[in-house]
Design a protein around this motif. Structure first.
Motif, mmCIF file in Angstrom:
data_model
loop_
_atom_site.group_PDB
_atom_site.id
_atom_site.type_symbol
_atom_site.label_atom_id
_atom_site.label_comp_id
_atom_site.label_asym_id
_atom_site.label_seq_id
_atom_site.Cartn_x
_atom_site.Cartn_y
_atom_site.Cartn_z
ATOM 1 N N ALA A 53 -3.755 84.759 18.142
ATOM 2 C CA ALA A 53 -2.707 85.102 18.574
ATOM 3 C C ALA A 53 -2.329 86.516 18.322
ATOM 4 O O ALA A 53 -1.728 86.144 17.029
ATOM 5 C CB ALA A 53 -1.240 84.579 18.937
ATOM 6 N N THR A 54 -2.216 87.477 18.389
ATOM 7 C CA THR A 54 -1.793 88.206 18.389
ATOM 8 C C THR A 54 -0.964 89.232 19.138
ATOM 9 O O THR A 54 -0.693 89.084 20.570
ATOM 10 C CB THR A 54 -2.873 89.351 18.363
ATOM 11 N N GLY A 55 -0.240 90.591 19.254
ATOM 12 C CA GLY A 55 0.385 91.332 19.864
ATOM 13 C C GLY A 55 0.421 91.521 21.190
ATOM 14 O O GLY A 55 0.697 91.061 22.176
ATOM 15 N N ASN A 56 -1.465 91.826 21.448
ATOM 16 C CA ASN A 56 -2.035 91.567 22.923
ATOM 17 C C ASN A 56 -2.653 90.783 23.770
ATOM 18 O O ASN A 56 -3.228 90.818 23.971
ATOM 19 C CB ASN A 56 -2.927 93.546 22.314
ATOM 20 N N ALA A 57 -2.580 89.308 22.414
ATOM 21 C CA ALA A 57 -2.857 88.288 22.985
ATOM 22 C C ALA A 57 -2.418 88.252 24.322
ATOM 23 O O ALA A 57 -3.440 88.088 25.143
ATOM 24 C CB ALA A 57 -2.691 87.419 22.204
ATOM 25 N N THR A 58 -1.529 87.802 24.904
ATOM 26 C CA THR A 58 -1.367 87.908 26.352
ATOM 27 C C THR A 58 -1.817 88.930 27.182
ATOM 28 O O THR A 58 -2.786 88.026 28.344
ATOM 29 C CB THR A 58 0.426 88.433 26.448
ATOM 30 N N ALA A 59 -1.483 89.917 26.943
ATOM 31 C CA ALA A 59 -2.606 90.926 27.558
ATOM 32 C C ALA A 59 -4.150 90.850 28.090
ATOM 33 O O ALA A 59 -5.329 90.655 28.943
ATOM 34 C CB ALA A 59 -2.536 92.799 27.390
ATOM 35 N N VAL A 60 -4.552 90.270 26.947
ATOM 36 C CA VAL A 60 -6.027 89.956 26.479
ATOM 37 C C VAL A 60 -6.804 88.216 27.672
ATOM 38 O O VAL A 60 -7.370 88.406 28.753
ATOM 39 C CB VAL A 60 -7.223 90.207 25.642
ATOM 40 N N VAL A 61 -5.477 87.630 27.568
ATOM 41 C CA VAL A 61 -5.789 86.330 28.587
ATOM 42 C C VAL A 61 -5.605 86.999 29.729
ATOM 43 O O VAL A 61 -6.171 86.209 30.920
ATOM 44 C CB VAL A 61 -4.504 84.853 27.711
ATOM 45 N N GLU A 62 -4.717 87.527 30.219
ATOM 46 C CA GLU A 62 -4.665 87.627 31.517
ATOM 47 C C GLU A 62 -5.757 88.222 32.531
ATOM 48 O O GLU A 62 -5.474 88.147 33.555
ATOM 49 C CB GLU A 62 -3.392 89.118 31.436
ATOM 50 N N ILE A 63 -6.078 89.277 31.196
ATOM 51 C CA ILE A 63 -7.644 89.784 31.991
ATOM 52 C C ILE A 63 -8.727 89.187 31.884
ATOM 53 O O ILE A 63 -9.263 88.746 32.550
ATOM 54 C CB ILE A 63 -7.836 91.567 31.423
ATOM 55 N N LEU A 64 -8.957 87.995 30.981
ATOM 56 C CA LEU A 64 -10.108 87.429 31.208
ATOM 57 C C LEU A 64 -10.143 85.528 31.659
ATOM 58 O O LEU A 64 -10.499 85.521 32.444
ATOM 59 C CB LEU A 64 -10.539 86.440 29.726
ATOM 60 N N ALA A 65 -8.529 85.012 31.715
ATOM 61 C CA ALA A 65 -8.677 83.784 32.591
ATOM 62 C C ALA A 65 -8.905 83.633 33.710
ATOM 63 O O ALA A 65 -9.642 82.880 34.106
ATOM 64 C CB ALA A 65 -7.124 83.493 32.325
ATOM 65 N N PRO A 66 -8.913 84.782 34.645
ATOM 66 C CA PRO A 66 -9.653 84.820 36.330
ATOM 67 C C PRO A 66 -11.149 84.267 36.402
ATOM 68 O O PRO A 66 -11.875 83.974 36.838
ATOM 69 C CB PRO A 66 -8.991 85.894 37.057
ATOM 70 N N HIS A 67 -11.517 84.678 35.176
ATOM 71 C CA HIS A 67 -13.201 84.544 35.026
ATOM 72 C C HIS A 67 -13.692 83.610 33.859
ATOM 73 O O HIS A 67 -15.468 83.630 34.277
ATOM 74 C CB HIS A 67 -13.879 86.118 34.257
ATOM 75 N N VAL A 68 -13.224 82.850 33.435
ATOM 76 C CA VAL A 68 -13.537 81.466 33.062
ATOM 77 C C VAL A 68 -12.751 80.503 33.518
ATOM 78 O O VAL A 68 -12.139 80.616 34.091
ATOM 79 C CB VAL A 68 -13.868 81.692 30.948
ATOM 80 N N ALA A 69 -13.911 79.497 32.624
ATOM 81 C CA ALA A 69 -12.996 77.851 32.437
ATOM 82 C C ALA A 69 -11.777 77.850 32.367
ATOM 83 O O ALA A 69 -10.229 77.179 32.963
ATOM 84 C CB ALA A 69 -13.968 76.586 32.419
ATOM 85 N N ARG A 70 -11.396 78.050 30.772
ATOM 86 C CA ARG A 70 -10.026 78.609 30.308
ATOM 87 C C ARG A 70 -10.435 79.501 28.987
ATOM 88 O O ARG A 70 -11.473 80.006 28.086
ATOM 89 C CB ARG A 70 -9.784 77.133 29.309
ATOM 90 N N VAL A 71 -9.130 79.968 28.679
ATOM 91 C CA VAL A 71 -8.987 80.791 27.125
ATOM 92 C C VAL A 71 -7.533 80.031 26.626
ATOM 93 O O VAL A 71 -6.910 79.979 27.114
ATOM 94 C CB VAL A 71 -8.367 82.397 28.312
ATOM 95 N N ALA A 72 -8.158 80.026 25.342
ATOM 96 C CA ALA A 72 -7.707 78.943 24.649
ATOM 97 C C ALA A 72 -7.220 80.117 23.455
ATOM 98 O O ALA A 72 -7.820 80.796 22.560
ATOM 99 C CB ALA A 72 -8.067 77.952 23.241
ATOM 100 N N VAL A 73 -5.318 79.958 23.086
ATOM 101 C CA VAL A 73 -5.340 81.154 21.838
ATOM 102 C C VAL A 73 -4.586 80.120 20.302
ATOM 103 O O VAL A 73 -3.660 79.243 20.546
ATOM 104 C CB VAL A 73 -3.504 81.385 22.013
ATOM 105 N N ALA A 74 -5.553 80.538 19.324
ATOM 106 C CA ALA A 74 -5.376 79.543 18.473
ATOM 107 C C ALA A 74 -3.724 80.629 17.614
ATOM 108 O O ALA A 74 -3.622 81.759 17.682
ATOM 109 C CB ALA A 74 -6.481 79.619 17.987
ATOM 110 N N ASN A 75 -3.064 79.176 16.498
ATOM 111 C CA ASN A 75 -1.306 79.751 15.895
ATOM 112 C C ASN A 75 -3.045 80.514 14.435
ATOM 113 O O ASN A 75 -3.680 78.940 13.522
ATOM 114 C CB ASN A 75 -1.156 78.493 16.151
#
Length: 408
Positions: A53-75
């Motif tokens: 989880a970083t300040g730009n993690a949400t944008a990274v998830v938005e770009i990668l999520a449609p191409h993979v099975a799952r994107v997990a964000v760690a504490n």
């Protein structure tokens, strides 16, 4: 299944793939949308991606999520505690993320929806503007102090009377010009803050949860919206203790073997903004009659002002969990005061003023209306004092803070 760990930095991310028991370095990816989109295009639909989880993690998830099975964000804090090592490189960090995910030990964080993200951004913008305005006041105060000018006799140095007093003080010409620039910047930030608060209030008008939280004492629109931005969905928390821990108001605990548990200061983990808002609301709540004031005074007699205020903040968090979970307003809500809060919310949202018309908040302007409204809270406070009158505290080592009470 391939698990890809990304160790994200400001300008690049280190990628490592875990396949079976072997780690393979995929290289560095630029932290721009174009570079991430190119990286996402070479991923497989069965891949799982893990990031912190970083300040730009949400944008990274938005770009990668449609191409993979799952994107997990760690504490990141809990990952650091689990995977602390003497040897630390970007490749090792990315590999640790992938291995923790594969082993089922990755502490993940909740990904808020777009509406909650927008609300969090607005709350953060308002908080930043408030801090900048406070900083400008501090700079002007330091200028006055440097020239032996006493404290302003008026409550607000930047109010009408405060500015008139400020203009009458002797200051060198360069210092006076600096003060005028700071006042101009303060006014600009004030207008910007009003604009942000207008947007926040407009969204809050249609949010039943925000209005429900506002029925609790000490909580206005700003606090209610800030809490809902932090909470998101209340069904994420199975019980009130989990919400308290999420905000960081739970006491730290130390215990070994069969010995007693020692409770210390609050953990201060989790959403710091929500914790600060609840403590501010607690100070406001204990100034008016009600059960929270009686609770505060009972704790203050044993533990002091500040610990008692934090105990009230924790009590508010528990109260909010029950109100949102059960869909019920605060039991001892003061109708006239609540009407006044709602009218303030409408005005903050930019709704037109109704001068000369008596709305629902009119009763609060009348002394008899305020007395009747206050009587509700005084009745609740008296009932709480009678209920706790026969309680006594257990001996040392039998619990923590406000919870160490029992009946005689």
């Amino acid at each position: 299944m391939r698990i890809i760990g990304l160790d994200i930095h400001r300008v690049f991310a280190e990628a490592v793939a875990l396949e079976g028991a072997s780690l393979k370095r995929l290289g560095r990816i630029g932290m721009t949308r174009d570079h991430l989109a190119a990286f996402a295009a070479i991923l497989e639909k069965t891949d799982h991606v893990v990031i912190e989880a970083t300040g730009n993690a949400t944008a990274v998830v938005e770009i990668l999520a449609p191409h993979v099975a799952r994107v997990a964000v760690a504490n990141p804090l809990q990952v650091h505690l689990i995977a602390k090592a003497k040897t630390k490189t970007d490749k090792i960090d990315a590999g640790v993320l992938a291995q923790l995910y594969a082993a089922g030990f990755l502490p993940e964080v909740w990904l808020p929806d777009e509406a909650t993200l927008a609300r969090r951004r607005q709350v953060t913008r308002r908080s930043q503007l408030v801090k900048q305005r406070v900083r400008l006041k501090g700079i002007v105060q330091s200028i006055l102090h440097a020239h032996l000018i006493p404290r302003c006799p008026h409550a607000d140095l930047f109010g009408i009377k405060g500015r008139a007093w400020l203009r009458a003080q002797y200051l060198p010409e360069d210092e006076r010009e600096a003060v005028e620039r700071h006042i101009g910047e303060y006014d600009r930030l004030t207008e910007a803050q009003k604009g942000v608060e207008r947007d926040i209030a407009r969204a809050a008008l249609d949010d039943e949860n925000v209005k429900r939280i506002m029925t609790a004492p000490g909580i206005d629109m700003v606090v209610a919206v800030g809490l809902m931005a932090a909470i998101g969905r209340i069904d994420r928390f199975d019980d009130p203790d989990k919400l308290v821990a999420y905000i960081g108001l739970n006491p730290s605990v130390r215990q070994s073997g069969d010995g007693p548990a020692y409770h210390g200061r609050i953990t201060k983990r989790g959403r710091s903004n929500a914790r600060h808002l609840l403590v501010e609301a607690a100070w406001q709540a204990v100034r008016a009659p009600g059960t929270l004031r009686a609770f505060y005074e009972r704790i203050r007699a044993r533990r002091g002002n500040h610990i008692a205020a934090v105990a009230v903040a924790r009590k508010l968090a528990v109260l909010i969990w029950h109100m949102l979970t059960k869909g019920e307003d605060y039991a001892w809500v003061r109708p006239a005061l609540m009407a006044r809060k709602m009218r303030a919310l409408e005005l903050a949202a930019g709704l037109p003023a109704r001068r000369g018309q008596r709305g629902a908040s009119y009763d609060y302007n009348l002394p008899e209306g305020r007395r009747a409204d206050r009587a509700i809270a005084e009745h609740a406070e008296g009932a709480y004092r009678r209920m706790t009158q026969g309680w006594r505290r257990k001996g040392p080592g039998h619990g923590a803070g406000a919870a160490t009470e029992e009946r005689r």
